[in-house]
Design an enzyme around this catalytic site. Structure first.
Site, PDB file in Angstrom:
ATOM      1  N   GLU A  73       0.815  -1.220   0.000  1.00 20.15           N
ATOM      2  CA  GLU A  73       0.000   0.000   0.000  1.00 20.15           C
ATOM      3  C   GLU A  73       0.850   1.273   0.000  1.00 20.15           C
ATOM      4  O   GLU A  73       0.510   2.241  -0.670  1.00 20.15           O
ATOM      5  CB  GLU A  73      -0.965  -0.008   1.190  1.00 20.15           C
ATOM      6  CG  GLU A  73      -2.101  -1.010   1.059  1.00 20.15           C
ATOM      7  CD  GLU A  73      -1.678  -2.452   1.313  1.00 20.15           C
ATOM      8  OE1 GLU A  73      -0.552  -2.669   1.800  1.00 20.15           O
ATOM      9  OE2 GLU A  73      -2.473  -3.362   1.017  1.00 20.15           O
ATOM     10  N   HIS A 142     -11.181  -5.859   8.319  1.00 18.95           N
ATOM     11  CA  HIS A 142     -11.965  -5.612   7.109  1.00 18.95           C
ATOM     12  C   HIS A 142     -13.162  -4.706   7.371  1.00 18.95           C
ATOM     13  O   HIS A 142     -14.046  -4.625   6.538  1.00 18.95           O
ATOM     14  CB  HIS A 142     -12.468  -6.937   6.515  1.00 18.95           C
ATOM     15  CG  HIS A 142     -11.404  -7.768   5.885  1.00 18.95           C
ATOM     16  ND1 HIS A 142     -10.443  -8.408   6.620  1.00 18.95           N
ATOM     17  CD2 HIS A 142     -11.124  -8.039   4.585  1.00 18.95           C
ATOM     18  CE1 HIS A 142      -9.639  -9.068   5.806  1.00 18.95           C
ATOM     19  NE2 HIS A 142     -10.015  -8.866   4.564  1.00 18.95           N
TER      20      HIS A 142
END
Lengths: 359, 379
Positions: A73, A142
């Site tokens: 990322e 998540h």
């Protein structure tokens, strides 16, 4: 969690479209209109993203404009910065809320302040799409709502749509913006539908404008993203209790629309801020403080917050107990001191005491 | 199942997906740092280049000394000196063509001014009057970067974007030995290799990350060896040999320009002075070590080469020193003038348009400044 349908105006030739489809349309239209728009991230290519938001873009625009990156990322956002420095408009996908954390340093040390540190010579026209929030049964990491971190970083815009039309309009506006935008996608609304057509996208107000989704006179529910449908459902349910609730959808957390929020609270005199993110240090604290500073003499009760509990996001089998639902919103509304007799307490404010006076 | 039924018939086979992606041998750096000065191989070096490098090294050393003095006088908030590392800095500044981009770290002001950036503007960050003094687009120099290694992925992205646009642009990204431990170093090298981006990574291994020696930083055979894991060639160079640095950097830049992809270069050098004026280097290293490196000084090494070729005339040394003194005098003069700052500028470049929140805050500061002015006038 149940989600209420968001009222939309039915227009000829429209059929139900999901928020996910509207987001895909926004990306496709932005890439068609502007050859400098590049989509990049993990799995955005042949898979079309794990939520299929980038579905078909690699096929249509080529892998150079819709790029599967290595799984990293910080690298995704860091290289996007360099691409923006060279005049491109990268749209970066972070796969899930908590997966974006490795990119935090790039976001905070570079993306947010590149314009500032170069005295305006180097703007950062990039959009960071982050699916966020709970309610889809995701396992650990998540389901985070990390908006407070982004809100606390000057130089970033932070927006989050709650409707299909806003998903399209706000994403187009974000990509067109010369400033970096953290675009938070409420993932449990991805499959919410409304009558909407990509051929007739509605005009959406520019970034920074809240919208009143439902007018009411008793109290204002100030909310955004995944909690908007919850608040609309709560407002419907509240009618049987005799409460007429107004629902304000912020849409943009940064810049913050003080005007719309304060106008609503001044009309109703009571406010509850509703979001999934934790309450302590969360967005609601800032919002409640702003309302109190600006609307104190109009308030009939303290500004209340309905938020997620102050704990790491729970496992999916427990999330329904964590997420603010309709009942918790209604409980807060019930606590808005409806019975308090303000006029009998000396030294206290209140709209009735101020009635006729200068507000 | 079959194996159990037919004992002895099982022959292990490689996993079906396995294939070597890259032959590691050509990627490996040499065992010794590459050197040219003092060897026969330097015979081909262009005298004009040697003299140019010499003048730049002398000027760079003087710049370091002047900036350090300005720090002591309170004119700079901090100055991380590159004394002893001038050969790396100058070679990096000279290796790039006009259209190329440099991504410097905070110690790399000499490379920045070698690109043509105004010497005072290159010190803006360290002076404390603004963060970046120059327009990055004007000289193709990214802002001096303080967080370690975070500028490396920017270099990869920019070079990648330029190539997508069909532009002939190479990016040179500079980082220290400590920075190679950061995750962004890894991610940048990996992205660059996968994308075959035209990027050159230059690691200046000056021995210490503030006080932490290389041995506590890495267990790799050399920092150049780190390239192999990414499929990138690694080069190990004597960072105090300006001619070797120039040759290796120029070669890597040309390789990137020709579509050959990224290169990782480790320059073995030494930070002769402390990390900054806030550091006490005697706490973590010995005088003997520093003296050994002073005997391997980049300017001395080049001087010996010039002398052996009969190129180091009095005129050459005098001209180099005079030019360096003139630069230092100008720098002193300009840095001793107080910076003209408009505090309202703080609000000017946060967003393209001020948010209503920033408009309110700007109005508040304006009122405070006006009140200060009024109070001064009354006095």
């Amino acid at each position: 969690m149940t989600t209420a349908a968001i009222p939309t105006t039915r227009k000829a030739g429209r059929k139900p479209a999901s928020m996910a489809q509207a987001l895909t349309s926004a990306l496709r239209d932005a890439m068609t209109d502007d050859p400098t728009v590049h989509v990049m991230g993990e799995d955005v290519g042949s898979l079309g993203g794990v939520f299929r938001i980038t579905d078909g873009l690699a096929k249509e625009f080529g892998e150079e404009r819709c790029t599967d990156t290595p799984l990293a990322e910080a690298g995704i956002l860091g290289t996007a910065i360099g691409m923006a420095m060279y005049g491109l408009r990268p749209v970066v996908e972070m796969q899930f809320d908590a997966f974006a954390y490795p990119a935090f340093e790039q976001l905070i040390s570079h993306v947010s302040r590149m314009r500032n540190r170069t005295r305006g010579a180097m703007p950062m026209p990039l959009t960071i799409r982050i699916p966020y929030g709970g309610g889809i049964g995701g396992v650990e990491h998540h389901s985070d709502s990390s908006e407070a971190y982004y809100m606390a970083t000057p130089g970033l815009h932070v927006v989050t749509p709650a409707t299909v039309a806003d998903a399209y309009g706000l994403l187009r506006a974000s990509i067109a913006s010369d400033d970096p935008v953290v675009f938070l996608e409420p993932k449990r609304l991805y499959w919410s539908k409304a009558d909407w057509s990509p051929e007739q996208p509605e005009q959406v107000a520019p970034i920074g404008r809240a919208v009143v989704r439902r007018t009411g006179r008793s109290a204002s529910l100030i909310t955004y993203g995944p909690s908007v449908p919850v608040c609309l459902e709560a407002a419907e349910a509240a009618r049987s209790e005799g409460w007429d609730l107004e629902v304000v959808d912020l849409r943009s957390l940064v810049p913050f629309d003080d005007e719309t929020v304060c106008a609503s609270v001044r009309r109703t005199g009571r406010a509850v801020v509703v979001h999934e993110s934790t309450g302590f240090g969360g967005p609601g604290g800032e919002i409640a403080a702003r309302i109190t500073e600006r609307c104190f003499h109009y308030l009939e009760a303290p500004v209340l917050r309905v938020a997620g509990f102050d704990l790491p996001y729970p496992p999916p089998m427990l999330e329904r107990h964590h997420l603010p639902g309709v009942d918790r919103v209604l409980d807060a509304v019930a606590r808005l001191q409806w019975e308090a007799d303000w006029t009998s307490e000396p030294g206290r404010g209140g709209a009735e005491r101020l009635a006729g006076g200068a507000h | 199942m079959t194996v159990l039924e037919q004992p002895g018939s099982y022959r292990p086979t490689p996993p079906p997906a396995w294939r070597p992606r890259t032959d590691p041998a050509p990627l490996l750096p040499d065992a010794e740092p590459y050197r040219l000065l003092g060897t026969d191989a330097v015979a081909d070096a262009d005298p004009g280049l040697l003299l140019r490098l010499y003048a730049e090294l002398v000027r760079g050393r003087r710049y370091n000394a002047q900036a350090t003095a300005l720090t002591r006088q309170g004119r700079l908030a901090v100055y991380p000196s590159s004394t002893g590392q001038e050969a790396c800095e100058i070679a990096a500044g000279l290796a790039l063509a006009d259209q190329d981009w440099l991504f410097p770290s905070y110690r790399d002001t000499l490379a920045v001014i070698a690109r043509g950036v105004d010497p005072v503007e290159a010190l803006t960050l360290l002076r404390g009057d603004w963060h970046t003094g120059y327009d990055p687009g004007e000289h193709r120099v990214a802002p001096l970067c303080t967080p370690l290694a975070t500028q490396l992925p920017h270099a990869v992205g920019l070079a990648h974007a330029a190539r997508l646009k069909g532009d002939d642009v190479v990016a040179l990204a500079m980082v220290g030995d400590g920075g190679t431990s950061e995750g962004d170093f890894h991610e940048a090298l990996n992205f660059a290799a996968v994308w075959q981006a035209p990027v050159v990574f230059l690691v200046q291994n000056n021995g210490f990350a503030i006080s932490v020696p290389l041995a506590k930083q890495t267990a790799a055979p050399s920092l150049a060896h780190k390239s192999v894991g990414y499929g990138i060639p690694g080069r190990l160079v004597d960072g105090n040999d300006a001619v070797a640095m120039h040759e290796v950097l120029t070669g890597a830049v040309e390789r990137a320009r020709a579509g050959g992809g990224p290169t990782l270069i480790e320059a073995v050098t030494y930070r002769v002075e402390a990390h900054t004026n806030a550091d006490d280097a005697t706490r973590y290293r010995t005088d003997a070590e520093v003296e050994a490196w002073r005997a391997h000084d980049p300017i001395d090494l080049l001087e010996r080469e010039l002398r052996s070729r009969g190129l180091l005339t009095d005129d050459v040394t005098t001209e180099a020193r005079d030019a360096a003194e003139r630069m230092a005098a100008r720098l002193r003069e300009r840095m001793n003038a107080d910076a003209a700052l408009d505090p309202m500028d703080m609000f000017a470049h946060v967003y393209a348009e001020k948010t209503s929140q920033l408009q309110e805050q700007a109005a508040q500061l304006r009122a405070e400044l006006d009140a200060e002015l009024d109070a001064e006038e009354e006095r």
